[in-house]
Design an enzyme around this catalytic site. Structure first.
Site, PDB file in Angstrom:
ATOM      1  N   CYS A   8      -4.103  -2.435   5.220  1.00 12.40           N
ATOM      2  CA  CYS A   8      -3.387  -1.657   4.197  1.00 12.40           C
ATOM      3  C   CYS A   8      -4.319  -1.490   3.002  1.00 12.40           C
ATOM      4  O   CYS A   8      -5.548  -1.561   3.167  1.00 12.40           O
ATOM      5  CB  CYS A   8      -2.052  -2.308   3.833  1.00 12.40           C
ATOM      6  N   ASN A  11      -3.998  -5.624   0.971  1.00 11.98           N
ATOM      7  CA  ASN A  11      -3.932  -6.785   1.888  1.00 11.98           C
ATOM      8  C   ASN A  11      -3.100  -7.928   1.295  1.00 11.98           C
ATOM      9  O   ASN A  11      -3.355  -9.093   1.569  1.00 11.98           O
ATOM     10  CB  ASN A  11      -5.343  -7.272   2.269  1.00 11.98           C
ATOM     11  N   CYS A  13       0.608  -7.078   0.822  1.00 12.90           N
ATOM     12  CA  CYS A  13       2.010  -6.769   1.164  1.00 12.90           C
ATOM     13  C   CYS A  13       2.148  -6.370   2.637  1.00 12.90           C
ATOM     14  O   CYS A  13       2.578  -7.176   3.463  1.00 12.90           O
ATOM     15  CB  CYS A  13       2.561  -5.651   0.268  1.00 12.90           C
ATOM     16  N   ARG A  14       1.797  -5.126   2.964  1.00 12.69           N
ATOM     17  CA  ARG A  14       2.125  -4.604   4.294  1.00 12.69           C
ATOM     18  C   ARG A  14       1.332  -5.246   5.432  1.00 12.69           C
ATOM     19  O   ARG A  14       1.909  -5.596   6.462  1.00 12.69           O
ATOM     20  CB  ARG A  14       1.917  -3.074   4.316  1.00 12.69           C
ATOM     21  N   SER A  15       0.013  -5.375   5.274  1.00  4.30           N
ATOM     22  CA  SER A  15      -0.754  -5.890   6.427  1.00  4.30           C
ATOM     23  C   SER A  15      -0.573  -7.393   6.654  1.00  4.30           C
ATOM     24  O   SER A  15      -0.521  -7.817   7.809  1.00  4.30           O
ATOM     25  CB  SER A  15      -2.233  -5.482   6.375  1.00  4.30           C
ATOM     26  N   ASP A 130       4.470   1.913   0.780  1.00  2.00           N
ATOM     27  CA  ASP A 130       3.883   0.885  -0.074  1.00  2.00           C
ATOM     28  C   ASP A 130       4.976   0.297  -0.977  1.00  2.00           C
ATOM     29  O   ASP A 130       5.554   1.011  -1.801  1.00  2.00           O
ATOM     30  CB  ASP A 130       2.781   1.548  -0.919  1.00  2.00           C
TER      31      ASP A 130
HETATM   32  P1  4NP Z   1      -0.450  -3.367   0.155  1.00  2.00           P
HETATM   33  O1  4NP Z   1       0.276  -3.086  -1.245  1.00  2.00           O
HETATM   34  O2  4NP Z   1      -1.501  -2.278   0.324  1.00  2.00           O
HETATM   35  O3  4NP Z   1       0.662  -3.229   1.140  1.00  2.00           O
HETATM   36  O4  4NP Z   1      -1.038  -4.742   0.066  1.00  2.00           O
HETATM   37  C1  4NP Z   1      -0.405  -2.944  -2.459  1.00  2.00           C
HETATM   38  C2  4NP Z   1      -0.873  -4.055  -3.124  1.00  2.00           C
HETATM   39  C3  4NP Z   1      -1.504  -3.924  -4.339  1.00  2.00           C
HETATM   40  C4  4NP Z   1      -1.668  -2.673  -4.879  1.00  2.00           C
HETATM   41  C5  4NP Z   1      -1.197  -1.540  -4.227  1.00  2.00           C
HETATM   42  C6  4NP Z   1      -0.558  -1.681  -2.997  1.00  2.00           C
HETATM   43  N1  4NP Z   1      -2.290  -2.535  -6.154  1.00  2.00           N
HETATM   44  O5  4NP Z   1      -2.353  -1.406  -6.652  1.00  2.00           O
HETATM   45  O6  4NP Z   1      -2.760  -3.548  -6.731  1.00  2.00           O
END
Ligand code: 4NP
Length: 165
Positions: A8, A11, A13-15, A130
């Site tokens: 993702c 790294n 939340c989703r992955s 997201d």
């Molecule tokens: P992820 O979510 O890609 O599912 O881990 C996010 C985590 C952090 C951020 C954006 C999306 N950020 O902008 O810091």
């Protein structure tokens, strides 16, 4: 050994939730000696961090403890993983561009997938949304999407590699 990488943006939340849920699914089928997985992010913002605490809370409610520490996707991953699953189209494009050969083709064949293409209930959406700037319900929804997709993706691997379960 079949190596799978979920990717993702951050790294956190989703992955990592996908990795945690997929490991559980693999264990339930007794395939942990054959299929291994990890997760990574295309961005560097959260390197070394545990998953977001909201994601860890939602995972724990399903009996899953997330211990992964964030790392960034790297070129080495193209060599180390049989399957790379992008959580959304933006992550997919980022990885595809990194994997382009001089002649414009992607190396190697059939390695990179949009994870949600495996979701039997995806409708017109191919992205795992997201949840980072959203409420807890968005994290719960991610959990459901990645579990449904994981069940179907595991079936796909089992069939493709003729694994006996
Ligand atoms: P992820 O979510 O890609 O599912 O881990 C996010 C985590 C952090 C951020 C954006 C999306 N950020 O902008 O810091």
């Amino acid at each position: 050994m079949i190596q799978v990488l979920f990717v993702c943006l951050g790294n956190i939340c989703r992955s990592p939730i996908t990795e945690g849920i997929f490991k559980d699914l693999v264990r339930e089928k007794g395939l942990e000696a054959i299929i291994q997985c990890d997760s990574a992010g295309t961005a560097a913002y959260h390197i070394g961090s545990l998953a977001d605490k909201r994601m860890r809370k939602v995972a724990l409610a399903q009996g899953i403890i997330l211990t992964h520490c964030a790392r960034q996707f790297s070129d080495k991953d193209f060599n180390d993983y049989n399957y790379i699953l992008a959580m959304d189209q933006s992550n997919y494009e980022h990885i595809r561009k990194k994997g382009l050969r001089g002649d414009g083709s992607y190396l190697p064949e059939q390695q990179l997938y949009l994870y949600r293409m495996f979701d039997p209930k995806r409708g017109s959406s191919v992205n795992v949304p997201d949840p980072y700037y959203e409420e807890i319900a968005a994290f719960e929804e991610v959990c459901e999407i990645v579990k449904r997709s994981g069940i179907a993706f595991l079936d796909f691997i089992i069939k493709k590699h003729n694994l006996t379960i």
